[in-house]
Scaffold this active site. Structure first.
Site, PDB file in Angstrom:
ATOM      1  N   LYS A   1     -13.126   7.851 -66.301  1.00 14.58           N
ATOM      2  CA  LYS A   1     -14.043   7.854 -65.164  1.00 14.58           C
ATOM      3  C   LYS A   1     -15.172   8.883 -65.337  1.00 14.58           C
ATOM      4  O   LYS A   1     -14.980   9.982 -65.828  1.00 14.58           O
ATOM      5  CB  LYS A   1     -13.291   8.189 -63.863  1.00 14.58           C
ATOM      6  CG  LYS A   1     -12.299   7.138 -63.419  1.00 14.58           C
ATOM      7  CD  LYS A   1     -12.972   5.848 -63.023  1.00 14.58           C
ATOM      8  CE  LYS A   1     -13.809   5.991 -61.784  1.00 14.58           C
ATOM      9  NZ  LYS A   1     -13.045   6.373 -60.593  1.00 14.58           N
TER      10      LYS A   1
ATOM     11  N   ASN B   1     -32.809  37.639 -23.799  1.00 13.87           N
ATOM     12  CA  ASN B   1     -33.240  36.241 -23.698  1.00 13.87           C
ATOM     13  C   ASN B   1     -34.531  35.988 -24.483  1.00 13.87           C
ATOM     14  O   ASN B   1     -34.621  35.040 -25.267  1.00 13.87           O
ATOM     15  CB  ASN B   1     -33.439  35.848 -22.230  1.00 13.87           C
ATOM     16  CG  ASN B   1     -32.154  35.891 -21.441  1.00 13.87           C
ATOM     17  OD1 ASN B   1     -31.080  36.125 -21.993  1.00 13.87           O
ATOM     18  ND2 ASN B   1     -32.244  35.654 -20.144  1.00 13.87           N
TER      19      ASN B   1
ATOM     20  N   SER C   1     -12.163  12.094 -63.296  1.00 12.22           N
ATOM     21  CA  SER C   1     -10.969  11.859 -62.482  1.00 12.22           C
ATOM     22  C   SER C   1      -9.819  12.690 -63.015  1.00 12.22           C
ATOM     23  O   SER C   1      -9.659  12.853 -64.230  1.00 12.22           O
ATOM     24  CB  SER C   1     -10.598  10.377 -62.530  1.00 12.22           C
ATOM     25  OG  SER C   1      -9.291  10.165 -62.040  1.00 12.22           O
TER      26      SER C   1
ATOM     27  N   ASN D   1     -17.800   9.965 -62.428  1.00 12.60           N
ATOM     28  CA  ASN D   1     -18.110   9.705 -61.026  1.00 12.60           C
ATOM     29  C   ASN D   1     -19.450  10.315 -60.607  1.00 12.60           C
ATOM     30  O   ASN D   1     -19.766  11.447 -60.975  1.00 12.60           O
ATOM     31  CB  ASN D   1     -17.004  10.260 -60.129  1.00 12.60           C
ATOM     32  CG  ASN D   1     -15.664   9.613 -60.420  1.00 12.60           C
ATOM     33  OD1 ASN D   1     -15.600   8.420 -60.722  1.00 12.60           O
ATOM     34  ND2 ASN D   1     -14.587  10.391 -60.331  1.00 12.60           N
TER      35      ASN D   1
ATOM     36  N   LYS E   1     -27.418  28.086 -32.671  1.00 10.57           N
ATOM     37  CA  LYS E   1     -27.608  28.692 -33.982  1.00 10.57           C
ATOM     38  C   LYS E   1     -26.749  28.072 -35.069  1.00 10.57           C
ATOM     39  O   LYS E   1     -27.250  27.749 -36.160  1.00 10.57           O
ATOM     40  CB  LYS E   1     -27.350  30.196 -33.894  1.00 10.57           C
ATOM     41  CG  LYS E   1     -28.356  30.903 -33.004  1.00 10.57           C
ATOM     42  CD  LYS E   1     -27.961  32.322 -32.683  1.00 10.57           C
ATOM     43  CE  LYS E   1     -28.772  32.829 -31.504  1.00 10.57           C
ATOM     44  NZ  LYS E   1     -28.503  32.077 -30.245  1.00 10.57           N
TER      45      LYS E   1
ATOM     46  N   SER F   1     -21.028  36.830 -31.032  1.00 15.76           N
ATOM     47  CA  SER F   1     -21.720  35.915 -31.948  1.00 15.76           C
ATOM     48  C   SER F   1     -22.176  36.580 -33.237  1.00 15.76           C
ATOM     49  O   SER F   1     -22.846  35.944 -34.055  1.00 15.76           O
ATOM     50  CB  SER F   1     -22.938  35.304 -31.231  1.00 15.76           C
ATOM     51  OG  SER F   1     -23.817  36.308 -30.770  1.00 15.76           O
TER      52      SER F   1
ATOM     53  N   HIS G   1     -31.115  -7.359 -48.399  1.00 17.09           N
ATOM     54  CA  HIS G   1     -29.732  -7.746 -48.065  1.00 17.09           C
ATOM     55  C   HIS G   1     -28.796  -7.559 -49.260  1.00 17.09           C
ATOM     56  O   HIS G   1     -27.766  -8.229 -49.362  1.00 17.09           O
ATOM     57  CB  HIS G   1     -29.663  -9.190 -47.565  1.00 17.09           C
ATOM     58  CG  HIS G   1     -30.609  -9.500 -46.454  1.00 17.09           C
ATOM     59  ND1 HIS G   1     -30.341  -9.193 -45.144  1.00 17.09           N
ATOM     60  CD2 HIS G   1     -31.838 -10.069 -46.468  1.00 17.09           C
ATOM     61  CE1 HIS G   1     -31.360  -9.578 -44.380  1.00 17.09           C
ATOM     62  NE2 HIS G   1     -32.292 -10.099 -45.163  1.00 17.09           N
TER      63      HIS G   1
ATOM     64  N   GLU H   1     -23.271  10.861 -54.406  1.00 16.40           N
ATOM     65  CA  GLU H   1     -22.422  10.567 -53.247  1.00 16.40           C
ATOM     66  C   GLU H   1     -22.544  11.659 -52.192  1.00 16.40           C
ATOM     67  O   GLU H   1     -22.548  11.372 -50.989  1.00 16.40           O
ATOM     68  CB  GLU H   1     -20.969  10.402 -53.690  1.00 16.40           C
ATOM     69  CG  GLU H   1     -20.727   9.128 -54.478  1.00 16.40           C
ATOM     70  CD  GLU H   1     -19.320   9.015 -55.036  1.00 16.40           C
ATOM     71  OE1 GLU H   1     -18.949   7.929 -55.482  1.00 16.40           O
ATOM     72  OE2 GLU H   1     -18.589  10.029 -55.043  1.00 16.40           O
TER      73      GLU H   1
ATOM     74  N   TYR I   1     -32.179  30.756 -18.749  1.00 13.82           N
ATOM     75  CA  TYR I   1     -31.242  30.949 -19.848  1.00 13.82           C
ATOM     76  C   TYR I   1     -29.806  30.748 -19.375  1.00 13.82           C
ATOM     77  O   TYR I   1     -29.421  31.166 -18.288  1.00 13.82           O
ATOM     78  CB  TYR I   1     -31.386  32.357 -20.453  1.00 13.82           C
ATOM     79  CG  TYR I   1     -30.458  32.567 -21.630  1.00 13.82           C
ATOM     80  CD1 TYR I   1     -30.839  32.155 -22.898  1.00 13.82           C
ATOM     81  CD2 TYR I   1     -29.199  33.139 -21.461  1.00 13.82           C
ATOM     82  CE1 TYR I   1     -29.984  32.317 -23.975  1.00 13.82           C
ATOM     83  CE2 TYR I   1     -28.339  33.300 -22.534  1.00 13.82           C
ATOM     84  CZ  TYR I   1     -28.730  32.886 -23.781  1.00 13.82           C
ATOM     85  OH  TYR I   1     -27.879  33.035 -24.849  1.00 13.82           O
TER      86      TYR I   1
END
Length: 463
Positions: free
Chosen positions: A286, A113, A280, A288, A328, A22, A159, A293, A320
């Site tokens: 464009k 541990n 774009s 954006n 992690k 790890s 709505h 986003e 453990y």
């Protein structure tokens, strides 16, 4: 180097190393592991397991290693990958290279541990503090927008249909209120992070007379954990932190969604700064809203991290299990993602251009003053349910005439209800609608100003 192996006749297979090792992600814990090791050496010295001289030598070597890694965090990866199973192994190997046999005394009475549980709590505590600072900056940017646009009127929606007029400051304060709750959530989670499991051993507690209260104090924990079995297997503090991350990210996602909608040509309320927009590769016209986003889109990763760990721990027996190694990467990724979302938010808000006239026109449309007409009828002693029905008919007639309620001829309104008089038109303006909502939590100009002032004072007072 491995911290185990005497019982084994052969070394690990390459595929086992690949799934088991790890260091490639837990190298992040290097400084926390060293800090925990320094505190453990002090605890062993207090318990007379180490001499004072041995403790000083260990401490100096660990501090030297800490300085090296603090200056270059990539050291464990460059030097340890392919050699060391995890960050604990790396630290012990480097310490052994520096001090020889003395380094092997450091792990007396300690298990990986309780060691990793301590490291992760130290790391999480620091990360929460960093997120709290970023949250404060994001909240400040919303308050700045509210102050900057304190008189701007915008349409409110339910709505995604135009509902009632709002002050744009009221909208900004709504998101600040969400992030303020998130700050409280992180602080609350931090209290449960801030407990020291070191001294719990593998699961049954250490066999040495360690003063765990002094050990916790050395690491600036509030207190030691109270059950060794729970301490080494508990990841509630990670789950709770991930939940706080996911909720915060969801709030930023909602803000991003509003920004994307309001910045579209269909709404045209906002224009994003060039600093947070892209173009774009095909369409030259464009612009954006990529930052907004991604404020919306990246929340998905944090929610996934929470679900990942919940799923990983839901069936684990005490104590453990190696499954807990899977705690992690979700935590690290979620923290990184939220940090990015929080840090981009002030830039988006600071560079946002508000089209005040377009916002007001939208607030005037959609018969958003219909509720005010119903309230007017209520004042004429018409029950609200009846008033609601009458105004619905008035809206239908306004649609037939293709005019707004405040421009309907008085005789048309009186045909709906004869109690309506000339004074009705002064009640159907945006200003009248706002001014009638001077209630705590409402969108009236005075109460919004008070709310903004209080929010600024609260933010300034927070540590």
């Amino acid at each position: 180097m491995a911290l185990w192996g005497g019982r084994f006749e052969s070394g690990p297979d390459a595929i086992f190393r690949e799934i088991n090792d790890s260091l490639h992600f837990d190298a992040r814990l290097a400084l926390c592991d060293i800090d925990g090791s320094i505190a453990w050496a002090n605890a062993l010295a207090r318990a007379h397991v180490l001499t004072d001289d041995e403790n000083v030598r260990l401490r100096n070597a660990l501090l030297a290693m800490r300085a090296t890694i603090a200056a270059d965090p990539q050291v464990p990866l460059r030097d340890g990958l392919g050699k060391d199973e995890d960050i604990h192994t790396f630290v012990e190997r480097r310490l052994t290279e520096s001090l020889g046999p003395l380094a092997k005394k450091l792990h007396t009475g300690r298990s990986r541990n309780d060691q990793v549980a301590t490291d992760l709590r130290l790391w999480t505590r620091h990360a929460i503090d960093a997120r709290l600072a970023e949250l404060k900056a994001a909240r400040a940017s919303l308050l700045d927008l509210a102050a900057r646009e304190r008189t701007t009127v915008i349409s409110g929606y339910t709505h995604l249909q135009r509902a009632q007029p709002l002050l744009l400051a009221h909208w900004a304060l709504a998101y600040e209120a969400m992030l303020a709750r998130d700050s409280v959530r992180f602080k609350d989670a931090r209290a449960r992070v801030n407990l020291c499991p070191l001294g719990s051993g593998a699961l049954a507690g250490t066999a040495y007379p360690i003063d765990r209260y002094a050990l916790a104090q050395d690491l600036y924990f509030a207190a030691p954990t109270t059950n060794s079995l729970d301490a080494v297997s508990d990841r509630d503090f990670v789950l709770e932190t991930l939940a706080a991350i996911a909720i915060t990210a969801t709030h930023i996602s909602r803000l991003g969604e509003d920004l994307v909608l309001y910045g579209s040509q269909e709404f045209n309320f906002f224009e994003f700064g060039d600093q947070v927009s892209s173009g774009s590769s095909l369409m030259p016209q464009k612009k954006n809203p990529d930052a907004a986003e991604l404020m919306r889109g990246k929340a998905a990763r944090t929610i996934g991290s929470l679900v990942t760990l919940l799923t990983a721990v839901k069936g684990l027996p005490l104590a453990y299990n190696k499954d807990l190694q899977e705690d992690k990467e979700p935590l690290f990724d979620a923290m990184d993602t939220l940090s990015l979302m929080l840090r981009v938010t002030p830039v988006v808000m600071r560079t946002l251009k508000v089209r005040v006239d377009v916002c007001r026109k939208a607030a005037e449309g959609g018969h958003s003053n219909a509720t005010d007409l119903a309230d007017y009828l209520v004042e004429k002693n018409i029950p609200f349910r009846e008033a609601h029905d009458l105004v619905g008919k008035a809206v239908r007639r306004a649609l037939e005439l293709d005019i707004s309620l405040d421009r309907m001829p008085l005789d048309e309104l009186r045909a709906i209800s004869p109690v309506i008089a000339q004074d009705v038109f002064s009640r159907l303006t945006i200003e009248a609608s706002l001014n009638r909502r001077e209630v705590l939590g409402g969108t009236g100009p005075k109460v919004v100003h008070t709310a903004l002032t209080k929010a600024q004072e609260q933010l300034n007072a927070e540590q």
